[in-house]
Motif scaffolding. Structure first.
Motif: not given
Length: 339
Positions: A103-108, A179-183, A189-192, A195-202
């Motif tokens: 599902e993540r691969r399809r969305q990406r 989305v859902g990754d811990v980075i 440091v936290g859970v994504v 995800v956008g082209l300009r920002t990522v929310t953690i």
């Protein structure tokens, strides 16, 4: 003799008409400036504009079809290049269940396809618009030059935005995180969460939302891709190392063969031995390799089992007795220095 089509046959057609082979041919056959110019502006030019629009739509459709095919193949199953070495080393059952999420691969893939199709649409119809303007005898040279100057000015004025967008696009292409990754981005440091082209929310462990610009991320650690190593250091004080090591090995072996947890291990857990020696005694290290999304659950369970194993064997009681004995011994006073 007067022309049947033009009451004033002495006039010649417009320059644009004479430059067109069809219009020029009509004028040579009819000897009518009115018929040649009328056909040129009422028939030939509209047909040209229609053909330009149709060609642009066909080109856009073909490019979008190509993008859809690439996106479809990507969504069906090929692992990103950066994950291929990992996939080769991990058992297929673990990879299919945890490492690569369909599902993540399809969305990406769909997100990348949407960006590419938008770029294709803008590029194709921009070129078609300029060609249509030239059909109306509008000089597009100054317009292109003005757009170039405006683009340079925009590039200087919005360098950060362009940098963020380009970094976000490469992040999508390389599948660095989702989305859902811990980075780990350094400060955040936290859970994504998005995800956008300009920002990522953690969202970090305390519930704080961090908005991180893609262009400002210099390095990033993803704790949710492929596999992870769980490393647990167990202090045993000054009890027998061999006895404690044997107890811990029996505990991890039983844990690895537990049907509820066996599928989460990529490799069997190992008790490596004494990792450190301090004033409080020896520390024995235990490691195991597991799937990335199960590392925290497995780590907590292993700590619980190792603790219970030490308590059941009596080693924990020996450690407590040794600590109590050490605490009861008064510290030696420093020797007096001679004057």
């Amino acid at each position: 003799m007067l022309s049947l089509f033009d009451p004033n046959p002495s006039e010649t057609p417009s320059v644009g008409c004479m430059a067109d082979k069809i219009c020029k041919g009509v004028y040579e056959l009819s000897d009518s400036q009115w018929l040649a110019d009328g056909g040129y502006y009422l028939l030939i030019k509209p047909l040209r504009i229609i053909v330009i629009i149709i060609v642009a739509m066909i080109a856009r459709a073909l490019l979008n079809h190509t993008i859809n095919k690439i996106v479809g193949r990507t969504a069906q199953g090929k692992v990103p290049t950066m994950l291929r070495p990992i996939r080769e080393k991990i058992p297929a059952s673990v990879v299919n269940a945890t490492s690569v999420f369909p599902e993540r691969r399809r969305q990406r893939a769909e997100a990348i396809g949407s960006v590419l199709k938008s770029m294709v649409t803008v590029g194709v119809f921009s070129v078609a618009f300029l060609i249509v303007l030239s059909e109306f005898d509008i000089n597009v040279g100054p317009l292109i030059a003005s757009l170039g100057i405006a683009g340079v000015a925009l590039g200087f004025g919005a360098q950060s935005l362009v940098k963020d967008l380009i970094a976000g696009l490469f992040m999508l292409l390389e599948d660095q995180y989702g989305v859902g990754d811990v980075i780990d981005t350094g400060e955040a440091v936290g859970v994504v969460e998005s995800v956008g082209l300009r920002t990522v929310t953690i969202r970090d462990g305390r519930g704080v939302i961090w908005y991180v610009r893609n262009g400002e991320i210099i390095r990033i650690g993803n704790k949710s891709q492929g596999w992870a190593t769980v490393m647990i250091d167990v202090p045993i004080g000054f009890v027998g190392v061999e006895e404690a090591t044997s107890v811990l090995r029996q505990a991890v072996d039983a844990f690895a063969h537990d049907p509820e947890w066996a599928a989460d291990f990529v490799e069997p857990p190992q008790v490596l031995g004494v990792e450190n020696i301090s004033v409080d005694g020896a520390v024995i290290r235990t490691v195991c390799k597991t799937s990335a999304d199960r590392q925290w659950d497995l780590q907590r369970e292993m700590r619980r089992r190792l603790t219970e194993a030490l308590e059941a064997s009596g080693i924990a009681a020996q450690m407590q007795a040794a600590r109590a004995l050490r605490a009861s011994v008064p510290a030696e006073e420093p020797a007096a220095q001679n004057p």
